[in-house]
Design a protein around this motif. Structure first.
Motif, PDB file in Angstrom:
ATOM      1  N   PRO A   1       0.797  -1.236   0.000  1.00  0.00           N
ATOM      2  CA  PRO A   1       0.000   0.000   0.000  1.00  0.00           C
ATOM      3  C   PRO A   1       0.825   1.281   0.000  1.00  0.00           C
ATOM      4  CG  PRO A   1       0.087  -0.880   2.209  1.00  0.00           C
ATOM      5  CD  PRO A   1       0.788  -1.880   1.323  1.00  0.00           C
ATOM      6  N   LEU A   2       1.827   1.331  -0.881  1.00  0.00           N
ATOM      7  CA  LEU A   2       2.604   2.548  -1.099  1.00  0.00           C
ATOM      8  C   LEU A   2       2.763   2.741  -2.601  1.00  0.00           C
ATOM      9  CD1 LEU A   2       5.428   2.043   1.562  1.00  0.00           C
ATOM     10  CD2 LEU A   2       3.524   3.680   1.700  1.00  0.00           C
ATOM     11  N   ARG A   3       2.707   3.982  -3.050  1.00  0.00           N
ATOM     12  CA  ARG A   3       2.840   4.215  -4.490  1.00  0.00           C
ATOM     13  C   ARG A   3       4.235   3.794  -4.964  1.00  0.00           C
ATOM     14  NH1 ARG A   3       2.910   9.313  -2.053  1.00  0.00           N
ATOM     15  NH2 ARG A   3       4.865  10.456  -2.409  1.00  0.00           N
ATOM     16  N   ALA A   4       4.348   3.553  -6.247  1.00  0.00           N
ATOM     17  CA  ALA A   4       5.554   2.947  -6.805  1.00  0.00           C
ATOM     18  C   ALA A   4       6.794   3.817  -6.628  1.00  0.00           C
ATOM     19  CB  ALA A   4       5.353   2.634  -8.280  1.00  0.00           C
ATOM     20  N   ASP A   5       6.621   5.131  -6.569  1.00  0.00           N
ATOM     21  CA  ASP A   5       7.787   6.014  -6.468  1.00  0.00           C
ATOM     22  C   ASP A   5       8.071   6.453  -5.034  1.00  0.00           C
ATOM     23  OD1 ASP A   5       5.599   7.659  -6.059  1.00  0.00           O
ATOM     24  OD2 ASP A   5       6.307   9.263  -7.380  1.00  0.00           O
ATOM     25  N   TYR A   6       7.464   5.776  -4.053  1.00  0.00           N
ATOM     26  CA  TYR A   6       7.588   6.174  -2.657  1.00  0.00           C
ATOM     27  C   TYR A   6       8.847   5.565  -2.044  1.00  0.00           C
ATOM     28  CZ  TYR A   6       5.889   7.294   2.078  1.00  0.00           C
ATOM     29  OH  TYR A   6       5.746   7.804   3.342  1.00  0.00           O
ATOM     30  N   PRO A   7       9.835   6.375  -1.651  1.00  0.00           N
ATOM     31  CA  PRO A   7      11.087   5.830  -1.113  1.00  0.00           C
ATOM     32  C   PRO A   7      10.995   5.541   0.385  1.00  0.00           C
ATOM     33  CG  PRO A   7      11.280   8.198  -1.337  1.00  0.00           C
ATOM     34  CD  PRO A   7       9.901   7.841  -1.826  1.00  0.00           C
ATOM     35  N   VAL A   8      11.496   4.388   0.775  1.00  0.00           N
ATOM     36  CA  VAL A   8      11.489   3.971   2.181  1.00  0.00           C
ATOM     37  C   VAL A   8      12.862   3.415   2.551  1.00  0.00           C
ATOM     38  CG1 VAL A   8      10.511   2.371   3.879  1.00  0.00           C
ATOM     39  CG2 VAL A   8       9.024   3.402   2.150  1.00  0.00           C
ATOM     40  N   SER A   9      13.338   3.779   3.720  1.00  0.00           N
ATOM     41  CA  SER A   9      14.568   3.183   4.260  1.00  0.00           C
ATOM     42  C   SER A   9      14.204   1.900   5.006  1.00  0.00           C
ATOM     43  CB  SER A   9      15.271   4.171   5.196  1.00  0.00           C
ATOM     44  OG  SER A   9      15.789   5.270   4.479  1.00  0.00           O
ATOM     45  N   TRP A  10      13.908   0.855   4.233  1.00  0.00           N
ATOM     46  CA  TRP A  10      13.516  -0.414   4.821  1.00  0.00           C
ATOM     47  C   TRP A  10      14.650  -0.999   5.662  1.00  0.00           C
ATOM     48  CZ3 TRP A  10       8.699  -2.722   4.076  1.00  0.00           C
ATOM     49  CH2 TRP A  10       7.891  -2.151   3.088  1.00  0.00           C
ATOM     50  N   ALA A  11      14.301  -1.743   6.690  1.00  0.00           N
ATOM     51  CA  ALA A  11      15.279  -2.436   7.533  1.00  0.00           C
ATOM     52  C   ALA A  11      14.671  -3.754   7.988  1.00  0.00           C
ATOM     53  CB  ALA A  11      15.668  -1.592   8.745  1.00  0.00           C
TER      54      ALA A  11
ATOM     55  N   GLY B   1      -4.820   2.839   8.344  1.00  0.00           N
ATOM     56  CA  GLY B   1      -4.729   4.260   8.646  1.00  0.00           C
ATOM     57  C   GLY B   1      -3.301   4.768   8.596  1.00  0.00           C
ATOM     58  N   LEU B   2      -2.368   3.950   9.076  1.00  0.00           N
ATOM     59  CA  LEU B   2      -0.959   4.324   9.022  1.00  0.00           C
ATOM     60  C   LEU B   2      -0.514   4.542   7.585  1.00  0.00           C
ATOM     61  CD1 LEU B   2       1.969   4.592  10.073  1.00  0.00           C
ATOM     62  CD2 LEU B   2       2.112   2.097   9.955  1.00  0.00           C
ATOM     63  N   TYR B   3      -0.842   3.591   6.701  1.00  0.00           N
ATOM     64  CA  TYR B   3      -0.395   3.719   5.321  1.00  0.00           C
ATOM     65  C   TYR B   3      -1.132   4.823   4.580  1.00  0.00           C
ATOM     66  CZ  TYR B   3       2.636  -0.279   5.787  1.00  0.00           C
ATOM     67  OH  TYR B   3       3.657  -1.114   6.184  1.00  0.00           O
ATOM     68  N   GLN B   4      -2.344   5.105   4.989  1.00  0.00           N
ATOM     69  CA  GLN B   4      -3.059   6.246   4.412  1.00  0.00           C
ATOM     70  C   GLN B   4      -2.307   7.535   4.728  1.00  0.00           C
ATOM     71  OE1 GLN B   4      -6.181   5.695   2.719  1.00  0.00           O
ATOM     72  NE2 GLN B   4      -5.718   7.733   1.923  1.00  0.00           N
ATOM     73  N   ALA B   5      -1.857   7.656   5.973  1.00  0.00           N
ATOM     74  CA  ALA B   5      -1.116   8.848   6.379  1.00  0.00           C
ATOM     75  C   ALA B   5       0.250   8.917   5.703  1.00  0.00           C
ATOM     76  CB  ALA B   5      -0.965   8.867   7.893  1.00  0.00           C
ATOM     77  N   LEU B   6       0.943   7.783   5.628  1.00  0.00           N
ATOM     78  CA  LEU B   6       2.248   7.765   4.973  1.00  0.00           C
ATOM     79  C   LEU B   6       2.130   8.154   3.504  1.00  0.00           C
ATOM     80  CD1 LEU B   6       3.885   4.515   6.418  1.00  0.00           C
ATOM     81  CD2 LEU B   6       4.577   6.873   6.875  1.00  0.00           C
ATOM     82  N   GLY B   7       1.055   7.704   2.876  1.00  0.00           N
ATOM     83  CA  GLY B   7       0.882   7.968   1.456  1.00  0.00           C
ATOM     84  C   GLY B   7       0.720   9.433   1.111  1.00  0.00           C
ATOM     85  N   ALA B   8       0.374  10.231   2.089  1.00  0.00           N
ATOM     86  CA  ALA B   8       0.215  11.668   1.855  1.00  0.00           C
ATOM     87  C   ALA B   8       1.550  12.402   1.887  1.00  0.00           C
ATOM     88  CB  ALA B   8      -0.730  12.266   2.898  1.00  0.00           C
ATOM     89  N   LEU B   9       2.610  11.697   2.230  1.00  0.00           N
ATOM     90  CA  LEU B   9       3.928  12.313   2.358  1.00  0.00           C
ATOM     91  C   LEU B   9       4.829  11.913   1.195  1.00  0.00           C
ATOM     92  CD1 LEU B   9       4.349  11.647   6.177  1.00  0.00           C
ATOM     93  CD2 LEU B   9       3.522  13.741   5.071  1.00  0.00           C
ATOM     94  N   ALA B  10       5.996  12.553   1.135  1.00  0.00           N
ATOM     95  CA  ALA B  10       6.893  12.323   0.002  1.00  0.00           C
ATOM     96  C   ALA B  10       7.667  11.021   0.122  1.00  0.00           C
ATOM     97  CB  ALA B  10       7.869  13.492  -0.127  1.00  0.00           C
ATOM     98  N   GLY B  11       7.847  10.535   1.327  1.00  0.00           N
ATOM     99  CA  GLY B  11       8.613   9.311   1.523  1.00  0.00           C
ATOM    100  C   GLY B  11       8.871   9.076   2.996  1.00  0.00           C
ATOM    101  N   ASN B  12       9.640   8.031   3.292  1.00  0.00           N
ATOM    102  CA  ASN B  12       9.942   7.665   4.679  1.00  0.00           C
ATOM    103  C   ASN B  12      11.395   7.191   4.741  1.00  0.00           C
ATOM    104  OD1 ASN B  12       9.701   7.135   7.376  1.00  0.00           O
ATOM    105  ND2 ASN B  12       8.302   5.408   7.153  1.00  0.00           N
ATOM    106  N   ALA B  13      12.304   8.155   4.635  1.00  0.00           N
ATOM    107  CA  ALA B  13      13.728   7.853   4.588  1.00  0.00           C
ATOM    108  C   ALA B  13      14.422   8.345   5.856  1.00  0.00           C
ATOM    109  CB  ALA B  13      14.364   8.506   3.358  1.00  0.00           C
TER     110      ALA B  13
END
Length: 284
Positions: free
Chosen positions: A160-170, A245-257
């Protein structure tokens, strides 16, 4: 002196037990079940997050304590955070490492009265040496059956994140290695971010899965609502709605790095696993 590990049989605590046991340290495993067998632990203790007396007894004389808060209602988590702080003040272990488990310090600001903020601010105000480990999203989320089964069987990694959404996965494994290192580095305090840098996108994840599975895997962004519905049979309607709800909120932002200047790479010289290495390490 011992090292006390909360949730020692769980997804986050068990890797910390393994990482510390590999160095030969004496470990006390905190679990809900005193009869649990924890490989590498010298002692297994059943201690309730809501009991300051039990936690104080477990923490007293410890060289280190690894803490993360269990999932549940936020009111309960706040109460647990306060109990942990009370036990730390009374027992005064030499060092505390707290993992936020992906909450706080990321793309979304944590409310000042949340459990994570309560525990973090309490550690900051106290006199015990501490470090706060801040991962973003866990790679283990991609092992949820609705996600992994689609990648394996249909060649589609749905998240549930758009394709261009950058995340610092761990990975939980990365957090465990950072936590173990921090027990040896009392000079490093405050926040340590854990995650891939540069951050990666959905298609990057799909490519790693494809390379590991030996087939083409495409990335497909789905709605948070659809993701919540897919995991509701696993976790229940309430928790699944919270995740959506968490991913809805994250999706409104540019990324999670992560911020590189406070990263494990910069402060400890530890680089988290790439997605491909993680998949190999877990034997997928």
């Amino acid at each position: 002196m011992t090292y006390v590990i909360h949730g020692a049989t769980g997804a986050q605590g068990a890797p910390v037990v393994s990482a510390l046991a590999a160095t030969g340290r004496p470990l006390v495993a905190l679990t809900r079940n005193a009869d649990a067998v924890v490989k590498g632990a010298a002692r297994v203790v059943s201690a309730d997050y809501s009991s300051a007396e039990q936690l104080t007894a477990a923490y007293r004389g410890a060289a280190g304590v690894f803490v993360h808060l269990p999932l549940g209602a936020e009111a309960d988590r706040v109460r647990y955070a306060r109990t942990v702080l009370a036990a730390i003040r009374e027992a005064r272990p030499s060092r505390v490492v707290f993992s936020t488990s992906g909450s706080g310090g990321g793309a979304l600001d944590e409310p000042a009265d949340s459990a994570v903020s309560t525990l973090t601010s309490g550690l900051e105000a106290g006199e015990v040496s501490f470090a706060v480990v801040q991962p973003r999203l866990f790679l283990e989320n991609l092992l949820l059956p609705p996600v992994l089964d689609a990648a394996r069987e249909r060649g589609v990694l749905r998240y549930p994140l758009r394709a261009d959404y950058p995340v610092s996965w761990a990975s939980h494994l990365d957090v465990a290695e950072v936590a173990a290192a921090l027990f040896d580095r009392p000079d490093i305090t405050g926040v340590i971010a854990v995650g891939q840098d540069p951050a990666v996108t959905g298609p990057d994840l799909a490519a790693a899965f494809g390379a590991r599975l030996g087939r083409e895997v495409a990335y497909e962004a789905i709605t948070p609502t659809a993701f919540g519905a897919s995991i509701a049979p696993l976790f229940g309607e309430g928790p699944a709605a919270g995740v959506a709800g968490l991913y809805q909120a994250l999706g409104a932002l540019a990324g999670n790095a992560i911020a590189p200047e406070r990263s494990a790479q910069q402060l400890l010289g530890l680089s988290p696993r790439t997605t491909g290495r993680w998949l190999a390490d877990i034997g997928l």
